[in-house]
Design an enzyme around this catalytic site. Structure first.
Site, PDB file in Angstrom:
ATOM      1  N   ASN A  74       4.963  17.518  12.223  1.00  9.37           N
ATOM      2  CA  ASN A  74       4.704  18.789  12.892  1.00  9.37           C
ATOM      3  C   ASN A  74       5.892  19.742  12.893  1.00  9.37           C
ATOM      4  O   ASN A  74       5.729  20.936  13.091  1.00  9.37           O
ATOM      5  CB  ASN A  74       4.195  18.548  14.310  1.00  9.37           C
ATOM      6  N   GLU A 103       2.421   8.259  10.923  1.00  8.47           N
ATOM      7  CA  GLU A 103       3.851   8.493  11.118  1.00  8.47           C
ATOM      8  C   GLU A 103       4.270   7.576  12.271  1.00  8.47           C
ATOM      9  O   GLU A 103       3.768   7.713  13.388  1.00  8.47           O
ATOM     10  CB  GLU A 103       4.037   9.977  11.501  1.00  8.47           C
ATOM     11  N   SER A 140       1.596  14.050  19.267  1.00 11.36           N
ATOM     12  CA  SER A 140       1.952  14.795  18.055  1.00 11.36           C
ATOM     13  C   SER A 140       3.354  15.368  18.155  1.00 11.36           C
ATOM     14  O   SER A 140       3.892  15.858  17.166  1.00 11.36           O
ATOM     15  CB  SER A 140       0.943  15.907  17.817  1.00 11.36           C
ATOM     16  N   HIS A 177       1.496   8.012  15.067  1.00  7.65           N
ATOM     17  CA  HIS A 177       0.905   9.355  14.959  1.00  7.65           C
ATOM     18  C   HIS A 177      -0.057   9.422  13.775  1.00  7.65           C
ATOM     19  O   HIS A 177       0.368   9.448  12.617  1.00  7.65           O
ATOM     20  CB  HIS A 177       2.047  10.380  14.818  1.00  7.65           C
TER      21      HIS A 177
END
Ligand code: CAA
Length: 284
Positions: free
Chosen positions: A191, A153, A120, A141
């Site tokens: 994130n 992602e 992540s 991801h």
């Protein structure tokens, strides 16, 4: 371009099991790997339960469920990756553990095998550089819960080739996901944007500005988020949120990413969210 048939998923936790489920549903032959039989069995049982619900709801037939389960096998040794076309690693978020896994995979897997990581926030370029095939290392991801969320992602390390990128892009589409390309930087895009928002929500609780319920209601009713940031933090895992904030804080060296002391306290207390039964909400 590699014709992907066999996928090796490392980590049978909520992310790894979800990835194995969507890969098996897309028709790939999937080996789900973790450190013990117990962990892999738990992951496979969870998948079976979700598929069973889909059968009950009339979304798939019992035959289709069985076909998906037939595509899944258990593994407790990385040696089983020796015939994989693509490996998707979803082990714990720890650079030294991931580095060790990637070095081992580099020796075990054929030269053509693509090594993807579901990290992540850890640096793809650095992880790639620990192998002899940095051009075949890429970030893939997935979002939690994997079977529901559309996004993958895809993170390109400095050395990731177009061919590697295209293979995982096609795979993501076959798994009924929408790939979005981003470059390697702390927190990528998802994130870097999400976790500071969650951290800020925690600050509002820490400073006594509002209760967790009130903060979540503001974001749900006011911004149309499907769940509030604190309920989402509990879903992601507070240890993971803290870890990502540390990566952003260290990676950018900017104090705007400092983790909230309340988040640190919850993690220190073992209040990790849903998985531990308690976080900002009580799940017992
Ligand atoms: N596994 C499989 N399916 C699940 C699931 C899970 N863990 N959790 C929920 N679902 C399914 C439910 O079974 C339900 O399916 P049906 O409609 O077929 O019955 C559907 O999702 C909706 O669930 P619910 O009705 O229980 O609840 P909901 O409508 O509130 O949706 C939610 C739940 C999908 C989690 C929704 O609240 C949501 O989208 N939340 C935001 C999630 C999010 O932001 N995820 C990203 C987290 S960040 C991340 O993952 C990246 C990282 O690196 C930290």
């Amino acid at each position: 371009m590699v014709d992907v048939k066999k996928v090796f998923v490392i980590g049978a936790g909520q992310m790894g099991a979800g990835i194995a489920q969507v890969a098996a549903t897309a028709g790939y032959k999937v080996k789900l790997n973790d450190l013990s039989d117990e962990l892999v069995t738990k992951g496979l049982k969870g998948i079976e339960k979700i598929l069973e619900k889909n059968v009950t709801k009339g979304r798939m037939s019992a035959d289709e469920k069985q076909q998906i389960l037939n595509n899944l096998t258990a593994s407790t040794t990385l040696q089983d990756a020796s015939d994989a076309d693509v490996v998707i690693e979803a082990a714990v978020e720890n650079m030294s553990i991931k580095t060790k896994i990637f070095k081992e995979l580099d020796n075990i897997c054929p030269d053509v095998t693509i090594l993807a990581t579901n990290t992540s926030s850890l640096p793809i370029t650095e992880l790639a550089a620990t192998t002899k095939r940095p051009e075949k290392v890429v970030g893939m991801h997935f979002m939690n819960p994997v079977p529901v969320m559309k996004l993958v992602e895809i993170i390109r390390g400095l050395a990731t080739t177009d061919e590697t990128y295209n293979v995982v892009k096609e795979m993501s589409e076959k798994m009924d996901k929408t790939p979005v390309e981003v470059n390697d930087a702390p927190g990528f895009v998802s994130n870097r944007v999400l976790c500071p928002m969650i951290n800020e929500a925690i600050y509002t609780v820490y400073e006594g500005i509002a209760t967790p319920e009130a903060v979540d209601q503001v974001m749900k009713l006011g911004m149309n988020h499907p769940m509030g940031p604190l309920a989402l933090a509990d879903l992601i895992g507070l240890d993971t949120v803290l870890y990502i904030m540390e990566v952003l804080h260290q990676g950018f060296g900017d104090s705007k990413y400092r983790p909230c002391p309340l988040l640190r306290n919850y993690v220190a207390a073992g209040w990790l969210g849903r998985k531990s039964g308690r976080g900002f909400y009580n799940y017992q």
